[in-house]
Every structure is written in C-alpha cells, then in structure tokens.
Design an enzyme around this catalytic site. Structure first.
Site, PDB file in Angstrom:
ATOM      1  N   HIS A  96     -20.736   3.564  -0.410  1.00 20.76           N
ATOM      2  CA  HIS A  96     -19.607   3.926  -1.278  1.00 20.76           C
ATOM      3  C   HIS A  96     -19.147   2.712  -2.096  1.00 20.76           C
ATOM      4  CE1 HIS A  96     -18.479   2.444   2.587  1.00 20.76           C
ATOM      5  NE2 HIS A  96     -17.182   2.432   2.359  1.00 20.76           N
ATOM      6  N   ARG A  97     -19.125   1.533  -1.430  1.00 19.97           N
ATOM      7  CA  ARG A  97     -18.671   0.305  -2.098  1.00 19.97           C
ATOM      8  C   ARG A  97     -19.693  -0.135  -3.146  1.00 19.97           C
ATOM      9  NH1 ARG A  97     -17.192  -1.708   2.289  1.00 19.97           N
ATOM     10  NH2 ARG A  97     -15.152  -0.728   2.123  1.00 19.97           N
ATOM     11  N   LYS A 104     -27.170  -1.561   3.734  1.00 14.98           N
ATOM     12  CA  LYS A 104     -25.965  -0.762   3.463  1.00 14.98           C
ATOM     13  C   LYS A 104     -25.561  -0.912   1.991  1.00 14.98           C
ATOM     14  CE  LYS A 104     -21.024  -0.382   4.664  1.00 14.98           C
ATOM     15  NZ  LYS A 104     -19.865  -1.006   5.298  1.00 14.98           N
ATOM     16  N   PHE A 135     -18.595  -2.838  10.188  1.00 12.32           N
ATOM     17  CA  PHE A 135     -17.229  -2.930  10.715  1.00 12.32           C
ATOM     18  C   PHE A 135     -16.593  -1.546  10.775  1.00 12.32           C
ATOM     19  CE2 PHE A 135     -14.837  -2.463   6.669  1.00 12.32           C
ATOM     20  CZ  PHE A 135     -15.868  -2.649   5.767  1.00 12.32           C
ATOM     21  N   ALA A 136     -15.462  -1.481  11.464  1.00  8.77           N
ATOM     22  CA  ALA A 136     -14.608  -0.279  11.532  1.00  8.77           C
ATOM     23  C   ALA A 136     -15.427   0.989  11.840  1.00  8.77           C
ATOM     24  CB  ALA A 136     -13.773  -0.161  10.265  1.00  8.77           C
ATOM     25  N   ASP A 149      -9.722   0.121  -2.259  1.00  9.65           N
ATOM     26  CA  ASP A 149      -9.194   0.921  -1.159  1.00  9.65           C
ATOM     27  C   ASP A 149     -10.259   1.934  -0.759  1.00  9.65           C
ATOM     28  OD1 ASP A 149      -6.963   1.232   0.572  1.00  9.65           O
ATOM     29  OD2 ASP A 149      -6.639   3.202  -0.313  1.00  9.65           O
ATOM     30  N   GLU A 165       0.868  -1.183   0.000  1.00  7.73           N
ATOM     31  CA  GLU A 165       0.000   0.000   0.000  1.00  7.73           C
ATOM     32  C   GLU A 165       0.898   1.224   0.000  1.00  7.73           C
ATOM     33  OE1 GLU A 165      -3.440   0.433   2.263  1.00  7.73           O
ATOM     34  OE2 GLU A 165      -4.165  -1.597   1.868  1.00  7.73           O
TER      35      GLU A 165
END
Ligand code: IMP
Length: 189
Positions: A168-169, A163, A140-141, A64, A36
């Site tokens: 965004h995904r 979701k 998550f996160a 990412d 990365e």
C-alpha cells in the site's frame, strides 16, 4: 530532489527511503508529532500535512495507514493504531476466529503540503486476507497477519525490498513521487 517526511515510525522511514531511491528522491526524516483528528485516512493526512508544513515552514509529507477488514465492516480502519496498541494481533485473530471471509486491505494515504498551499493526497491500496495465526519476523504491527493477494507469505515473512514492490505504501509513495518530479521542477529550481 529531497522531501521531508514527518513520522515517528522508523519502519515507515526505511520503507519510504527504499521506495524513493528508485525515483531519485532523498528522504529527510523529522520526528515531529502532529494532531491526528477523528476522520478517515484522508482527513487525518490532510490535516496533519497542513499543520506540519505550516509549523516547519517547508514542504513536507505525512502518511496515514490502516488495515481494513471487510467482515468487521472495515474495522479497525482509521482506528488501526489504537487497536494495535490495545487488542493487538492476537485480539484481531480472536475476533476473526470463526470467520471464513477473511478479505482485507491495507490502505496508505500520503499528505503533501507546503506552508502556503492546500494539502494534496495520494492513496495506495493492497488487497489480501487475514491469516489464522501470526507469521513472520519481518515488518511491523499487522504485517504478520496479512497475506497479500497471490502470495503464500504474509508481509511479516517478506523482506522489506519484497514488501516494497507492491505494498500500500509503495502505491501511495509512487503516485506521490511521479507527481513530485514535475512539482519540484516547477517550484523548487
Ligand atoms: P499509522 O499510519 O501510523 O497511524 O498506522 C496505523 C496503525 O497501522 C499502526 O498501528 C501502524 O503500526 C499500523 N500499520 C501502518 N502501516 C502498516 C504496515 O505497513 N504494516 C503493518 N502495520 C501497519
């Protein structure tokens, strides 16, 4: 149609599997680390995709993502992973304790590459704001911190399917999936 998704994050695999299902794409998951580099999400996705495609000798995608908070000058952004591991959600809430402007975005970049071509990227964004406390057990996160625009629930309070409708995904994977249909027809059949 099949695509190899390189990630070490099982949550991302599950989200991608749900989203791609609607587009007739099957996900093959490979947990292969890749470098990365320092840079924005696009640079990281481009470099990682090229590295992994050359290494596995097959077409692949990487993803990412990051959380971008306006009042913190779009921090943590491409440092989201490191900040999640160090400050964590409570640390972010502390930084935001007397801040009224809580606007934030999640951004996701898909990097697609084949062993012989240059990487191609697809960006997805969802707007929203940062909560005053962590809410929800799903996801998550940073999910328990993020209220997507127009919702009174955080991502952490939404089940995966919900979701996946507008995250965004979802946006980045959908852009990729629409493009991939034609690419696959022309290159893999
Ligand atoms: P990366 O794309 O895995 O590098 O993600 C950077 C950081 O943002 C990691 O800590 C992820 O767990 C977090 N992150 C990525 N996508 C999401 C999401 O959809 N919700 C919450 N946190 C996320």
């Amino acid at each position: 149609m099949k695509i190899t998704f390189i990630t070490s994050n099982q949550h991302k695999v599950k989200e991608a599997t749900g989203i791609f299902h609607k587009f007739g794409i099957t996900v093959e998951h490979v947990d292969l680390g890749y470098p990365e580099i320092q840079g924005d999400l696009r640079d990281v996705a481009r470099y990682g995709a090229q590295h992994a495609a050359r290494r596995l000798e097959t077409p692949i995608i990487v993803e990412d993502a990051g959380l971008f908070i306006k009042t913190l000058k779009w921090f943590p952004g491409s440092y989201s992973s490191y900040i999640q591991e160090t400050l964590g959600n409570q640390g972010i809430l502390k930084l935001m304790s007397d801040v009224n402007d809580r606007y934030a975005e999640f951004r996701s970049v898909i990097g697609f590459c084949t062993p012989k071509t240059e990487p191609k990227i697809f960006l997805g964004t969802v707007k929203g704001h940062i909560s005053y406390e962590e809410k929800g057990e799903y996801g998550f996160a940073y999910d328990p911190l993020f209220y997507p625009e127009g919702y009174d629930k955080t991502f952490g309070e939404l089940k995966r399917d919900e979701k996946n409708k507008f995250s965004h995904r979802r946006m980045s994977l959908e852009k990729f999936a629409l493009w991939y249909h034609d690419w696959f027809k022309d290159n893999m059949r």
